[in-house]
Enzyme design. Structure first.
Site, mmCIF file in Angstrom:
data_model
loop_
_atom_site.group_PDB
_atom_site.id
_atom_site.type_symbol
_atom_site.label_atom_id
_atom_site.label_comp_id
_atom_site.label_asym_id
_atom_site.label_seq_id
_atom_site.Cartn_x
_atom_site.Cartn_y
_atom_site.Cartn_z
ATOM 1 C CE LYS A 1 -3.913 -2.351 2.137
ATOM 2 N NZ LYS A 1 -4.582 -2.792 3.362
ATOM 3 C CD GLN B 1 -3.810 -4.532 6.408
ATOM 4 O OE1 GLN B 1 -3.841 -3.479 5.778
ATOM 5 N NE2 GLN B 1 -4.226 -5.663 5.885
ATOM 6 C CG ASP C 1 -10.228 -0.320 4.962
ATOM 7 O OD1 ASP C 1 -9.871 -0.814 3.883
ATOM 8 O OD2 ASP C 1 -9.614 -0.473 6.031
HETATM 9 N N1 GUN Z 1 -7.133 -6.967 5.909
HETATM 10 C C1 GUN Z 1 -7.410 -7.709 4.808
HETATM 11 N N2 GUN Z 1 -8.059 -6.961 3.885
HETATM 12 C C2 GUN Z 1 -8.180 -5.722 4.416
HETATM 13 C C3 GUN Z 1 -8.749 -4.515 3.940
HETATM 14 O O1 GUN Z 1 -9.285 -4.409 2.830
HETATM 15 N N3 GUN Z 1 -8.672 -3.447 4.781
HETATM 16 C C4 GUN Z 1 -8.119 -3.529 6.013
HETATM 17 N N4 GUN Z 1 -8.100 -2.450 6.767
HETATM 18 N N5 GUN Z 1 -7.579 -4.654 6.484
HETATM 19 C C5 GUN Z 1 -7.613 -5.733 5.685
#
Ligand code: GUN
Length: 284
Positions: free
Chosen positions: A53, A97, A120
């Site tokens: 990311k 996350q 998100d």
């Molecule tokens: N963990 C796995 N996929 C995601 C996601 O799309 N967003 C977040 N914040 N954590 C994750």
């Protein structure tokens, strides 16, 4: 028939170059979109996602920072950290996350994120807005899936779409987005009685169950678009999806590979959401 492979990296690259130009325009107005990713603990998969990311942000000119916290952090300490980020004028997007350690309520943490900064799309207000079709911040994976389907040039309206999996992150929101596109949507899950009978009706089949190779040729209607959201590790450590790719591609019209399908699109839509958040918060 051998399906056309929907190359997530290629589609993502197109969208990222559009985002990059928009970021440059914003910078000329003195605004740099900023994203903070909060990573708690040392889950290796989470660490690798977070690195990806940050790299993607850099590529398109979005400012990003990663805040790393030990898994011993208390829920209150994490909530305080989020409160700071909510107020930080340089940060337009906040992503915590998941998963979080067991002693922290994911719900409490997500609820604490300022709705406009919830890139998100997990905050209940954004989820509610998604359901009523009210310009929500869309969750990244479902958003990416819809973009991929649209880029096949296929008309979604009137099609039978079947989604396997009912998670809050993928299954439920992608079903809602497909419904907004006027597909006839069915959601299947572990208690569905005859999965094959359901999936064989699908013109668009989205598989997000997290079970390696659970969907094969026998589940797929000839000519269907197959989107594989699964990310599983085989015993040999190889990354693989929920769909048995080699046999599925013999019957599908389009299919996403794993890796290199939905994954790159998810991160791209996070960039897009961060850009959208910056524009909304800065009213430009
Ligand atoms: N963990 C796995 N996929 C995601 C996601 O799309 N967003 C977040 N914040 N954590 C994750």
């Amino acid at each position: 028939m051998s399906a056309t492979i929907l190359d997530g990296k290629e589609i993502a690259a197109d969208i990222r170059s559009e985002i990059k130009s928009e970021v440059e325009e914003l910078k000329q107005k003195g605004i740099t979109p900023g994203l903070t990713v909060v990573l708690v603990g040392d889950n290796p998969a989470s660490q690798s996602y977070v690195r990806a990311k940050a790299r993607a942000c850099e590529e398109v000119g979005i400012y990003s920072e990663v805040i790393r916290k030990p898994s011993t952090i208390t829920q209150q300490e994490l909530l305080d950290q989020i409160a700071d980020l909510n107020e930080n004028p340089n940060i337009h997007g906040i992503l915590v996350q998941l998963p979080l350690p067991d002693h922290i309520s994911e719900r409490a943490v997500i609820d604490a994120i300022r709705v406009e900064k919830d890139v998100d799309g997990f905050h209940p207000l954004n989820v509610g807005n998604l359901v009523i079709g009210n310009g929500a911040m869309l969750p990244c994976t479902p958003y990416g899936i819809i973009e991929m389907i649209k880029r096949t040039g296929t008309e979604i309206a009137g099609k039978n779409a079947v989604v396997v999996g009912r998670s809050n992150i993928v299954g439920k929101p992608v079903s809602m987005l497909l419904l907004h596109e006027n597909a006839t949507v069915s959601i299947c899950h572990s208690r569905t009685r005859d999965l094959k009978e359901m999936t064989r009706q699908a013109d668009i089949l989205v598989v997000a169950a997290g079970r390696e190779g659970m969907v094969g040729k026998e589940h797929i209607k000839p000519g269907a678009i197959v989107i594989d959201v699964g990310v599983n590790r085989t015993a040999e450590g190889k990354l693989t999806g929920d769909v048995r790719f080699d046999e599925a591609r013999e019957v599908a019209s389009y299919i996403t590979p794993v890796p290199g399908g939905v994954g790159p699109m998810t991160i791209t839509m996070l960039l897009k959401n961060t850009l959208t958040a910056a524009k909304q918060i800065e009213s430009v």
